[in-house]
Scaffold this motif. Structure first.
Motif, short mmCIF file in Angstrom:
data_model
loop_
_atom_site.label_atom_id
_atom_site.label_comp_id
_atom_site.label_asym_id
_atom_site.label_seq_id
_atom_site.Cartn_x
_atom_site.Cartn_y
_atom_site.Cartn_z
N HIS A 66 54.03 37.81 23.72
CA HIS A 66 54.79 38.94 23.17
C HIS A 66 53.99 39.55 22.01
CE1 HIS A 66 58.50 41.20 22.12
NE2 HIS A 66 58.08 41.05 20.86
N VAL A 67 53.96 40.87 21.95
CA VAL A 67 53.17 41.56 20.93
C VAL A 67 54.07 41.98 19.76
CG1 VAL A 67 51.70 43.56 20.46
CG2 VAL A 67 51.57 42.39 22.69
N ALA A 68 53.66 41.63 18.54
CA ALA A 68 54.45 42.00 17.36
C ALA A 68 53.60 42.77 16.37
CB ALA A 68 55.02 40.74 16.70
N HIS A 69 54.15 43.89 15.89
CA HIS A 69 53.43 44.72 14.91
C HIS A 69 54.38 45.10 13.80
CE1 HIS A 69 50.68 47.85 13.40
NE2 HIS A 69 51.79 48.58 13.24
N LEU A 70 53.95 44.88 12.57
CA LEU A 70 54.74 45.34 11.43
C LEU A 70 54.03 46.52 10.78
CD1 LEU A 70 57.31 44.82 9.76
CD2 LEU A 70 55.86 43.61 8.12
N ASP A 71 54.74 47.66 10.75
CA ASP A 71 54.23 48.85 10.08
C ASP A 71 54.62 48.74 8.60
OD1 ASP A 71 53.75 51.33 9.01
OD2 ASP A 71 54.68 52.46 10.63
N HIS A 72 53.60 48.50 7.75
CA HIS A 72 53.88 48.30 6.33
C HIS A 72 54.18 49.62 5.61
CE1 HIS A 72 51.66 44.74 7.60
NE2 HIS A 72 52.09 44.10 6.55
N GLY A 73 53.99 50.73 6.34
CA GLY A 73 54.29 52.05 5.77
C GLY A 73 53.43 52.41 4.58
N GLY B 94 50.84 56.17 5.66
CA GLY B 94 51.38 57.40 6.26
C GLY B 94 51.09 57.51 7.75
N ALA B 95 50.43 58.62 8.14
CA ALA B 95 50.19 58.92 9.56
C ALA B 95 49.33 57.83 10.21
CB ALA B 95 49.50 60.27 9.69
N ALA B 96 48.40 57.27 9.45
CA ALA B 96 47.53 56.23 10.02
C ALA B 96 48.36 55.01 10.41
CB ALA B 96 46.45 55.84 9.01
N SER B 97 49.36 54.67 9.58
CA SER B 97 50.24 53.55 9.89
C SER B 97 50.96 53.79 11.21
CB SER B 97 51.28 53.37 8.78
OG SER B 97 50.72 52.70 7.67
N ALA B 98 51.49 54.98 11.37
CA ALA B 98 52.23 55.32 12.58
C ALA B 98 51.32 55.27 13.81
CB ALA B 98 52.87 56.70 12.44
N ALA B 99 50.08 55.73 13.62
CA ALA B 99 49.12 55.72 14.74
C ALA B 99 48.78 54.29 15.14
CB ALA B 99 47.85 56.47 14.33
N ASP B 100 48.67 53.39 14.19
CA ASP B 100 48.43 51.98 14.49
C ASP B 100 49.57 51.43 15.36
OD1 ASP B 100 46.15 52.01 13.00
OD2 ASP B 100 46.98 50.92 11.28
N ALA C 207 41.87 49.11 9.77
CA ALA C 207 43.34 49.09 9.69
C ALA C 207 43.83 48.04 8.72
CB ALA C 207 43.93 48.83 11.07
N THR C 208 43.06 46.99 8.50
CA THR C 208 43.54 45.92 7.62
C THR C 208 42.95 46.01 6.22
OG1 THR C 208 41.76 44.46 8.29
CG2 THR C 208 43.81 44.31 9.54
N ASN C 209 42.01 46.93 6.01
CA ASN C 209 41.29 46.90 4.74
C ASN C 209 42.16 47.24 3.54
OD1 ASN C 209 39.04 45.93 5.81
ND2 ASN C 209 37.72 47.68 5.35
N ASP C 210 43.29 47.93 3.80
CA ASP C 210 44.23 48.19 2.71
C ASP C 210 44.77 46.88 2.14
OD1 ASP C 210 43.77 50.71 3.36
OD2 ASP C 210 45.78 51.19 4.04
N ASP C 211 44.83 45.86 3.00
CA ASP C 211 45.38 44.59 2.57
C ASP C 211 44.36 43.77 1.79
OD1 ASP C 211 47.37 44.02 5.53
OD2 ASP C 211 47.77 45.12 3.71
N LEU C 212 43.12 44.19 1.82
CA LEU C 212 42.08 43.37 1.19
C LEU C 212 42.08 43.60 -0.30
CD1 LEU C 212 39.12 43.86 3.64
CD2 LEU C 212 40.58 41.87 3.38
#
Lengths: 351, 351
Positions: free
Chosen positions: B73-80, B83-89, B216-221
């Motif tokens: 099962h695939v799970a994705h959390l949009d951390h918001g 903006g638009a990049a989050s929605a595209a992910d 996509a993850t670099n914001d978290d770094l």
């Protein structure tokens, strides 16, 4: 975080200790040295290269307990690697010792020629020759200690260097504050400045007008260590200005953990290892039942022998992967230096 | 180094295994996964951000066992957060899951607002919210595993980051290959690519034309992690091209050592700790007789409680320095979160 609700004696004691250190401004870890049995009364040979760290160590040791009496002896090995500069280092060390009224020993070894004849890595050969000289000198004088000028910076560099080259917990113990100079030797190597950052050593040297020869030890530094010192550590120190302290604490904790694990492995060996002629046999069933942390150390202790090339992680791994299974009877692996380990019935036999 | 004098079966088995891995070219550690009980039959929720690593993990898991059946099962959390990049992910992840015939869950959380309301570090809050979402999703579906896309590079960065900030053996265990998602939870987090360097993941993604969103993850770094990745690690890799492998091995060995030491401390606690109401008492005489490696862990286990601010090295050190001496009766130290430890006769009482 710390609060003392009944008396303030613990806090006061700490403040007093710290005050004593501040007042003296000594780069030595004096509180710790007080707990080392026999130091310095039973005699100290101080290893002095002529560089900042060791000339400061010499000054600080002498300033701490006074240069009267014959407990302190200065030893310098001229590695003969830098021509006139080498000779000048030896002269500076001897002159300084004379001025302080201390006895001294200077010897010369042609390390480059030794490497040419016997082979090996220059840095490693220089280190071996130097420690042999220090041991010889201490034994001749009946001194119980050889003091070296390793600093908290050396400790940090050593940890990072080992980490980069590949290490486990035991390697992270890095430089020991005090240890036997060689197996079986009564002489101990002690590092009274291992907890001291180099900037404090430089400040002490400047305050006391200590003479030293710059870069005298840098020839001994491997290229890798230089790169760490000049590029990596400054970058890491931007992330944590107290990097040296953090790494020194890691080394101290790793030493406690490593010592305990080694003692458990040693206890197991005393109960389970059987010696037959010059061979050593371990029972496989009991070995396989050990927690991996202890099993690895038992195998490494038995596989590694003095004067043989080092047994590596891959050897231990191969023994675990290949020789512990039920169908491994009769199989054999090579260790270093022509040694072997063979599976015979329910035993591993090291020869 | 390794030689098999009787049969070649061990070498052959290794070659066969390695051959299987090469043939598949999978970035998953398949040999290891085969030994994880219940994986993947008991259900896997794969955490997919839309970046290179997690899109590759999704592809590789599906390719390994086929996407038929409902184990994946695939799970994705949009951390918001973007903006638009989050929605595209989120769209990319859902579309990819649809194309693979897999069920999926996408949720949205406004992490920035959470931080504004509740405070805390953005990265830490995002992590907590993400793992809560993954746990919720796995429990709702009755899945036993949550798979994340951590790589050998993440492992190396984590080790260095902890090393720089200050750590002991336990911190060097870094990212666990498999662990309980939360205390008491039946769900396990598993990292099937933790032994895989990122260049192999990138090669696999390219070979299979895997779509992903860059960075996509670099914001978290954290800034610290970025500096390590961009400056420190490339420099260290010049000294050892197999740095990632060395650090991963250190983490694995540290885990074995740390687990063993924790089990010894736990055994001591079961024999010696007494619980009186909500307080816990330890006998000082027995505590003082313990090897430091075990004593530190006993004290840390008791001092640290879930949901309280972390107890640090300095707290443990203060207990050892202040409360174990004969004259310490009546003294008290503060721990974090309003808790205390008090010396009462021959006991330390944690409240």
């Amino acid at each position: 975080m710390m609060r003392d609700r009944s008396t303030r004696s613990a806090t006061e004691r700490l403040a007093r200790q710290s005050g004593r250190r501040q007042a003296a401004g000594s780069p030595l870890n004096i509180e710790w040295l007080r707990h080392v049995v026999g130091f310095p009364e039973r005699g100290v040979v101080v290893a002095v290269s002529g560089g900042l760290d060791s000339m400061t160590l010499l000054h600080a040791l002498s300033a701490w307990r006074g240069s009267a009496g014959n407990w302190l002896h200065v030893a310098h090995l001229d590695h003969g690697l830098r021509g006139a500069a080498s000779a000048a280092d030896a002269r500076l060390v001897a002159e300084t010792a004379d001025q302080m009224g201390l006895s001294w020993t200077v010897e010369q070894v042609d390390v480059a020629r030794l490497v040419a004849v016997e082979g090996g890595n220059l840095e490693a050969v220089a280190r071996r020759v130097r420690y042999a000289f220090l041991q010889r000198t201490a034994e001749r004088l009946g001194a119980a200690f050889v003091a070296t000028a390793h600093t908290q910076n050396d400790q940090a560099e050593t940890i990072l260097l080992r980490l980069v080259r590949g290490t486990g917990l035991d390697g992270l113990t890095a430089i020991a504050p005090v240890r036997r100079l060689a197996p079986g030797s009564a002489v101990q190597v002690i590092r009274p400045m291992l907890a001291t950052p180099r900037h404090r050593i430089a400040a002490y040297a400047q305050r006391h007008g200590i003479r030293f020869h710059k870069d005298a030890t840098n020839d001994d530094l491997s290229r890798a260590r230089n790169r760490l010192r000049q590029i990596v550590i400054p970058e890491l120190a931007r992330l944590n200005p107290r990097l040296g302290e953090s790494l020194a604490r890691l080394a101290a904790q790793a030493r406690e953990d490593s010592d305990y694990l080694a003692s458990v492995a040693q206890g197991w060996l005393q109960r389970h290892a059987r010696r037959v002629d010059r061979r050593l046999a371990l029972p496989v069933t009991e070995l396989a039942a050990l927690p991996p942390a202890i099993r690895r150390r038992v195998l490494h202790t038995v596989a590694q022998q003095d004067d043989y090339p080092a047994v590596a992680f891959r050897h231990i791994n191969a023994i675990e992967q290949t020789l512990l299974a039920a169908d491994a009877v009769g199989k054999c692996l090579d260790l270093t230096g022509g040694r072997t380990v063979r599976r015979v019935a329910d035993a591993l036999v090291f020869a």
